[in-house]
Design a protein around this motif. Structure first.
Motif, short mmCIF file in Angstrom:
data_model
loop_
_atom_site.label_atom_id
_atom_site.label_comp_id
_atom_site.label_asym_id
_atom_site.label_seq_id
_atom_site.Cartn_x
_atom_site.Cartn_y
_atom_site.Cartn_z
N ALA A 145 58.58 -0.56 93.87
CA ALA A 145 57.89 0.11 92.76
C ALA A 145 57.33 1.45 93.22
CB ALA A 145 56.77 -0.77 92.23
N GLU A 146 56.75 1.45 94.43
CA GLU A 146 56.16 2.68 94.96
C GLU A 146 57.24 3.73 95.19
OE1 GLU A 146 55.27 -0.33 95.97
OE2 GLU A 146 53.23 -0.32 95.21
N SER A 149 58.31 5.24 91.94
CA SER A 149 57.35 6.21 91.42
C SER A 149 57.37 7.51 92.24
CB SER A 149 55.95 5.62 91.44
OG SER A 149 55.93 4.43 90.69
N VAL A 152 60.18 9.50 91.15
CA VAL A 152 59.89 10.13 89.86
C VAL A 152 59.12 11.43 90.10
CG1 VAL A 152 58.61 9.92 87.71
CG2 VAL A 152 59.96 8.01 88.54
N PHE A 464 54.87 -1.16 87.73
CA PHE A 464 54.70 0.23 88.17
C PHE A 464 53.28 0.71 87.97
CE2 PHE A 464 59.19 -0.14 86.97
CZ PHE A 464 59.75 0.12 88.20
N LEU A 465 52.56 0.08 87.04
CA LEU A 465 51.20 0.52 86.76
C LEU A 465 50.15 -0.36 87.42
CD1 LEU A 465 51.78 1.30 82.99
CD2 LEU A 465 51.63 2.92 84.90
N SER A 470 51.65 2.86 93.33
CA SER A 470 52.66 3.27 92.36
C SER A 470 52.00 3.97 91.17
CB SER A 470 53.43 2.03 91.89
OG SER A 470 54.15 2.31 90.74
N ALA A 471 50.90 3.38 90.69
CA ALA A 471 50.21 3.98 89.55
C ALA A 471 49.72 5.38 89.89
CB ALA A 471 49.04 3.09 89.13
N LEU A 474 52.51 7.80 89.79
CA LEU A 474 52.93 8.14 88.43
C LEU A 474 51.97 9.12 87.78
CD1 LEU A 474 54.36 4.77 87.05
CD2 LEU A 474 55.58 6.84 87.69
#
Lengths: 501, 153, 326
Positions: A145-146, A149, A152, A464-465, A470-471, A474
């Motif tokens: 997940a990290e 992100s 991203v 992801f949150l 990860s949050a 983002l």
């Protein structure tokens, strides 16, 4: 203090006459092969790797590390001089470095790259020495997940790479992402977009794509106006950076070093983003963002430092976890195993002389690079006086050898031709190649980590949150998006109004 | 060169992206799309292909608003010699072997420029070949065949 | 240039002339290319380079390693299948030689018909490992835990066809429980996530796991070899720990193209035996947690038998998992 004892041990190992000699040979060979157009760091190391097998373990690894830095340095040199990046990081250097060279400031660009790299190398060597173990713990917190992100963030930043139309840059990124997915899907084993050609089942070769869209497209562009254009490069003015240049490069180098060091620690491919991230930051904080893409000093100094810092700190996961962070590190692992050293978490305690010797030699290698290359700059710049029509058959020959030597795959050569064509078409359509390359390296990582994160969270997208790192990433991505888009939107609107007037 | 109503470059560019997007989109439809939990091999590329079509569409649409300079001259001669030289190397490296293949690759590439003379091209290609043999075959010991089976070796 | 070409001509002519007549007598007369179907620096490349260096000494000619990576080793194998059967092109491949016969439904060569055999090189054992905070105290406990949480327990592998993928499939088939498979691109990232506790179980070669186990960063439950390993004395074999018949190894073999004279294969096999006795090779192998193949195994017949039995053994496992690489 332990640290000083360790460093002392490291330096005494690395400065033995034999090891200094091998470090020098490594740096020299790495630079000389890496500087050949179309032959990047990975190809250089793959070519030179067998030479090191005959040596003592410590000497062999020191030489290999030297080859690595040398190859990277050599790669940046070709990126600046002839717009031929051999790896993703030097693709960023090529953007502004090549423009500087076209304006006759090749010498300054090369010197800035060298000095920035050296500074970054020095700082990050000490980071490796002091913080390697604790940093590793943080790096292990990075799961799928990290990484997703983080990618991203990288993707959002890519918008800043564009000096022209943002929509076109976005389209190029998406095209790059798609091209990056060519090959076998690791989750199902299904070949995708390979057109049934088995040779592409491991994906398109990065060097083939980079050489095609940057280098060959550039050659073709230079050939188009041959009859009515005589001078390609304006006169070379001054080999070394001026005082003003130094002032301008200082802050970017610092920021680049910080960004590169942080990203390089991540074993899942963070270093890839280092140069891109630094470029984004520099363009954003610069007082003259319009210079970027037309030979901005910060556009060379920042990414080059970030790249070198990332290269250094990517040794951290290798030395503390025994895990290679990138293909080059994987080659290092192979070399270590051949030498009878199986990398793992205990290398530092079991073989302190080796561990600290390598760390010390990193710094020595960087020092040698600067000392060697500053005088060489004059020579490199002279290469630019070779008439272009003599230069490009040479480029094509070395490209062919370099691309072929990595995997002995002739289809990689067909890819060079194909992407040369595509690259030229896109250049003619006023699309820039750098975002495409970023997309190309990010594509597989983005998809892989997205799908892995979904599997690990049993299909729960809130993963992801709910995961804090990860949050945070983002949120950063969102911030970057706002910061990058706002001014350009405003500018665009102004342009449109001006057009209408 | 100025177009009358719209920017041809951007129109072509947008159309190209739409076409590429459609190609990838249709190709992904052949793959399994899957669900968000177990994404199939086609899921992510399909999304990307849609995005590319959309972006291409925007570029195409914008082409009707802004005027710009045209495409400019095209390096036909370059396209005709540079691109085949890489393909030629790929086709012949294993058959002809390193020396003839590299020599001819450089020789073909040389003619991309109208300034190159045959003599210079031969000299340049020969010099390059000697250098490469010395560096890559002898110096680095790369596993190339100097002369290949097509020449009776 | 002329002189150089003439010289090259002369040597090559000599080679051609001799090769057709009495090949084995003077064999080898020039350097031999050993194709490794994976990229430089990987575990298979390492095995190849160690063995090739030692074999070169016995043969009196250099063995040059050429890495022809891609498509799970099938590109390199395909190249050798089409090469001249003169003994100057060898293939060093691992268990993938047998599994790709099932994993790939369209291979550009026939695994059983397009090659001759030289001998087995080594058989690298596998280890069943987990993240270090796994609660189960032994393999039985781990299997119980996995069966009870089959929707949650994740098994990492390094991509389709990788050692860890094969062993993972074998493990799930042995405990008759499908678990959540998490593929990675290569061993490095898979191991990173195991170290970070992002995934639960992996079954991988000792080459990749031994140092981690010794360092206490991951937990080992079993080795898949018939006997315990010297480097991991405390870890029981899978059979000892209760998984009957669970013996998996990443065996490596040397092949030549179909039609290579038997005498040449025997000559190569002899060189291989000498190399496997080289104390330097043995020492390096030991550090990787593996041992050189015995003299009886380093023969054409043994490799042929092994390849045939392994194809038969993996076919049902792969078909049951329903995963193919093309």
């Amino acid at each position: 203090m332990d640290l000083f004892n360790n460093l002392a041990l490291g330096f005494s190992t690395a400065t033995s006459l034999a090891n200094l000699f091998f470090c020098l040979i490594g740096v020299l060979l790495g630079t000389l092969i890496g500087v050949l157009p179309g032959i990047g760091a990975t190809a250089t190391i793959a070519m030179l790797l067998p030479i090191t097998f005959q040596l003592e373990p410590v000497s062999s690894l020191i030489m290999l590390a030297g080859i690595y830095y040398g190859a990277q340095y050599g790669g940046s040199t070709t990126a600046i001089l002839i717009n031929m990046p051999g790896e993703s990081s030097s693709a960023v250097t090529a953007i502004d470095g090549y423009q500087m060279a076209r304006k006759g400031r090749a010498g300054a660009a090369l010197a800035i790259a060298a000095l920035g790299s050296f500074f970054a190398g020095t700082v990050s060597t000490f980071l490796v020495a002091i913080f390697a173990p604790p940093l590793t713990k943080i790096a292990l917190q990075f799961g799928a997940a990290e990484y997703f992100s983080l990618m991203v963030v990288g993707l959002v930043s890519s918008i800043a790479l564009a000096s022209g139309s943002i929509i076109k840059a976005l389209a190029m990124v998406v095209l790059g992402l798609l091209l990056g997915l060519v090959g076998t899907d690791i989750y199902s084993g299904t070949p995708r977009f390979t057109l049934g050609i088995r040779e592409y089942s491991d994906g398109l070769n990065f060097v083939a794509v980079a050489v095609g869209v940057f280098g060959i497209a550039e050659i073709l562009r230079n050939l188009e106006g041959e009859k009515n254009r005589t001078v390609l490069m304006s006169k070379v003015s001054g080999l070394l950076p001026t005082k003003a240049d130094f002032k301008e490069m200082f802050a970017p180098v610092l920021r680049g070093t910080a960004i590169g060091s942080a990203l390089g620690i991540l074993p899942g491919g963070g270093a890839i983003l280092a140069a891109f991230a630094s470029y984004t930051v520099e363009k954003r904080v610069s007082k003259k963002p319009e210079e970027f893409g037309h030979g901005a000093i910060a556009g060379v100094a920042g990414p080059e430092s970030a790249n070198n810092a990332g290269a250094q700190t990517s040794f951290i996961p290798l030395l503390t976890l025994g895990i290679p962070a990138n293909p080059v590190m994987a080659l290092m692992v192979g070399a270590m195993i051949i030498q009878g050293i199986v990398p793992g978490p205990n290398v530092a305690t079991e073989q302190p002389a080796l561990f600290w010797g390598i760390i010390a030699s990193m710094w020595i290698g960087n020092l040698m690079l600067v000392v060697l290359n500053l005088p060489l700059i004059g020579l490199w710049v002279k290469l630019l006086t070779i008439p272009y029509y003599v230069l490009f058959p040479i480029i094509m020959a070395f490209c062919s050898i370099g691309v072929y030597s990595v995997n002995s795959n002739v289809f990689d050569l067909y890819a060079v031709a194909f992407f040369g064509f595509i690259g030229y078409v896109l250049v003619k359509l006023r699309c820039e190649p750098a975002p495409l390359l970023l997309g190309f390296v990010l594509g597989p990582l983005l998809e892989e980590n997205l799908r892995r994160a979904m599997i690990l969270s049993r299909g729960d997208p809130t993963t992801f949150l709910t995961r804090p790192i990860s949050a945070t990433l983002l949120v950063i991505a969102l911030g970057v998006l706002v910061i990058v888009l706002l001014p350009s939107v405003r500018k665009k609107r102004e342009e449109v109004f001006q057009d209408e007037e | 060169m100025k177009s009358v109503e719209f920017d041809k470059t951007n129109a072509v560019c947008g159309a190209l992206f739409v076409a590429i997007g459609l190609f990838f989109g249709f190709e992904s439809l052949d793959l399994e799309l899957g669900t968000a939990f177990r994404m199939g091999p086609g899921y992510f590329p399909f999304l990307l292909a849609c995005a590319l079509v959309l972006l291409g569409g925007i570029i195409l649409f914008q082409a009707f608003r802004v005027e710009h300079e045209g495409i400019g001259p095209i390096a036909w001669r370059g396209l005709f010699f540079i691109l085949p030289s890489a393909i030629f190397f790929g086709l012949t490296i294993r058959g002809l072997g390193f020396v003839p293949s590299l020599f001819l690759t450089a020789f073909i590439a040389s003619f991309a420029s109208s300034r190159m003379t045959p003599i210079l091209a031969i000299l340049l290609s020969a010099g390059l070949t000697v250098f490469s043999v010395l560096v890559f075959e002898y110096g680095l010991g790369l596993p190339f065949r100097t002369f290949g089976p097509w020449l009776g070796f | 240039m002329k002189l150089f070409k003439a010289l090259a001509c002369a040597t090559a002519f000599a080679a051609v002339a001799f090769s057709s007549v009495a090949q084995a007598a003077g064999y080898p007369e020039r350097s031999i290319t050993m194709i490794v179907p994976f990229s430089a620096g990987g575990p298979t490349d390492t095995v190849a380079r160690l063995v090739a260096e030692s074999m070169s000494k016995d043969l009196g000619q250099q063995i040059i390693i050429e890495n022809v990576g891609g498509a799970g080793g099938t590109l390199g194998a395909g190249r050798v299948a089409k090469a001249d059967a003169d003994g100057y092109t060898l293939l060093l491949h691992h268990i993938g030689m047998a599994t790709s016969a099932t994993l790939y439904r369209k291979l550009p060569y026939d695994t059983l018909k397009d090659f001759e055999y030289v001998g087995l090189v080594t058989d690298v054992p596998m280890t069943i490992v987990t993240r270090k905070d796994m609660a189960a105290s032994d393999l039985k406990g781990l299997i119980e835990f996995a069966k009870a949480n089959k929707d949650k327990v994740t098994v990492a592998n390094a991509g389709i066809g990788a050692a860890s993928h094969l062993c993972g499939m074998m493990f799930m088939s042995a405990i008759q429980t499908p678990l959540v498979t998490v593929p990675y691109k290569g061993t490095g990232p898979a191991m990173t996530d195991l170290l970070g506790g992002q995934v639960d179980i992996m079954c991988d070669q000792t080459t990749n796991t031994t140092k981690q186990i010794q360092g206490g960063t991951i937990k080992a439950y079993a080795v898949t070899s018939p006997k315990r390993l010297d480097v991991l004395k405390d870890v029981p074999t899978a059979v000892e720990a209760g998984l009957a018949g669970f013996e998996v190894g990443i065996w490596h073999g040397v092949y030549t193209p179909k039609g290579t004279p038997a005498a040449v294969n025997e000559r190569l096999s002899k060189a291989l035996k000498v190399a496997l006795k080289d104390p330097n090779v043995a020492a390096r192998f030991a550090e990787l947690g593996t041992v050189p193949s015995s003299e009886a195994d380093a023969t054409p017949a043994a490799l042929k038998a092994k390849l045939e039995s392994e194809i038969a053994r993996w076919q049902p496992v792969i078909k049951a998992a329903g995963q193919y690489a093309d």
